[in-house]
Design an enzyme around this catalytic site. Structure first.
Site, PDB file in Angstrom:
ATOM      1  CE  LYS A 161      -3.968  -2.265   2.220  1.00 20.78           C
ATOM      2  NZ  LYS A 161      -4.917  -2.187   3.245  1.00 20.78           N
TER       3      LYS A 161
ATOM      4  CE1 TYR B 260      -9.112  -2.625  -0.342  1.00 26.10           C
ATOM      5  CE2 TYR B 260      -8.428  -0.781  -1.773  1.00 26.10           C
ATOM      6  CZ  TYR B 260      -8.351  -1.809  -1.066  1.00 26.10           C
ATOM      7  OH  TYR B 260      -6.982  -2.201  -0.496  1.00 26.10           O
TER       8      TYR B 260
ATOM      9  CG  PHE C 211     -13.827   1.269   6.402  1.00 23.91           C
ATOM     10  CD1 PHE C 211     -13.322   0.650   5.331  1.00 23.91           C
ATOM     11  CD2 PHE C 211     -14.598   0.450   7.077  1.00 23.91           C
ATOM     12  CE1 PHE C 211     -13.513  -0.497   4.865  1.00 23.91           C
ATOM     13  CE2 PHE C 211     -14.942  -0.751   6.791  1.00 23.91           C
ATOM     14  CZ  PHE C 211     -14.395  -1.408   5.527  1.00 23.91           C
TER      15      PHE C 211
ATOM     16  NE  ARG D 190      -6.716 -12.520   5.319  1.00 19.37           N
ATOM     17  CZ  ARG D 190      -7.344 -11.525   5.002  1.00 19.37           C
ATOM     18  NH1 ARG D 190      -6.937 -10.733   4.258  1.00 19.37           N
ATOM     19  NH2 ARG D 190      -7.951 -10.896   6.207  1.00 19.37           N
TER      20      ARG D 190
ATOM     21  CB  THR E 165      -6.933  -5.678  10.011  1.00 13.34           C
ATOM     22  OG1 THR E 165      -7.365  -6.713   9.219  1.00 13.34           O
ATOM     23  CG2 THR E 165      -7.305  -4.391   9.081  1.00 13.34           C
TER      24      THR E 165
ATOM     25  NE  ARG F 258      -2.273  -5.793   7.166  1.00 10.82           N
ATOM     26  CZ  ARG F 258      -3.318  -6.502   6.817  1.00 10.82           C
ATOM     27  NH1 ARG F 258      -4.039  -7.354   7.427  1.00 10.82           N
ATOM     28  NH2 ARG F 258      -3.927  -6.320   5.444  1.00 10.82           N
TER      29      ARG F 258
ATOM     30  CG  ASN G 298      -3.736  -2.424   6.631  1.00 10.69           C
ATOM     31  OD1 ASN G 298      -3.397  -2.229   5.686  1.00 10.69           O
ATOM     32  ND2 ASN G 298      -4.833  -3.027   7.244  1.00 10.69           N
TER      33      ASN G 298
ATOM     34  CG  HIS H 217      -5.553  -6.210  -0.471  1.00 12.25           C
ATOM     35  ND1 HIS H 217      -6.749  -5.977   0.051  1.00 12.25           N
ATOM     36  CD2 HIS H 217      -5.436  -7.330  -1.266  1.00 12.25           C
ATOM     37  CE1 HIS H 217      -7.441  -7.142  -0.321  1.00 12.25           C
ATOM     38  NE2 HIS H 217      -6.916  -7.444  -1.296  1.00 12.25           N
TER      39      HIS H 217
ATOM     40  CD  GLU I  98      -8.716  -9.202  -3.538  1.00  3.01           C
ATOM     41  OE1 GLU I  98      -9.720  -8.577  -2.801  1.00  3.01           O
ATOM     42  OE2 GLU I  98      -7.585  -9.647  -3.353  1.00  3.01           O
TER      43      GLU I  98
END
Length: 140
Positions: free
Chosen positions: A11, A51, A59, A87, A93, A104, A114, A117, A128
């Site tokens: 990100k 998104y 948010f 993950r 998150t 993270r 964070n 993704h 995606e």
């Protein structure tokens, strides 16, 4: 679609903070093979499309604004059990709740910023990946 692929984005916060190389290294060291990689910037429109599942949530606007605020690195990763293992590698998150050593925990600054993704299912990994990459840009 193979269940051994997942999608990730580094990100804008992690890109801005100079963590691209370290994050990609951690991904490689965890046994993932990068089969597609792109340094790009999402327009507000494209971030909104990506998104869309969150549209209407409190948010959403901040997320779209943040994700279109600077460049990202998009990637398709390959490994057995890719979605679940990735993950685990990225952590919770909320970086304050992320396990030590996770991406993270190391590089995220907040729940909103964070660092990375990671797809939450095989189905979303395919959606995606196809959103960001043409078939000719993914190499097995």
């Amino acid at each position: 679609m193979a269940t051994n692929r997942t999608f990730t984005m580094i990100k804008p916060d992690a890109v801005k903070n100079g963590h691209i190389g370290a994050i990609l290294q951690q991904i490689n060291e965890a046994g993932f093979r990068i089969v597609a990689l792109k340094y790009t910037k999402l327009s507000t429109e494209k971030a909104g499309e990506f998104y869309d599942v969150h549209r209407g949530r409190p948010f959403y606007d901040d997320l779209v604004s943040f994700m279109s605020s600077g460049p990202i690195v998009a990637a398709v990763l390959e490994k057995d059990n890719a979605v679940a293992d990735f993950r685990t590698l990225i952590g919770a998150t909320n970086p304050a709740e992320a396990a030590a050593g996770t991406i993270r925990a190391k590089y995220a600054t907040s729940i909103g910023e964070n660092a990375v993704h990671g797809s939450d299912s095989d189905e979303n990994a395919a959606i995606e990946s196809n959103f960001h990459f043409a078939g000719t840009e993914v190499f097995a």
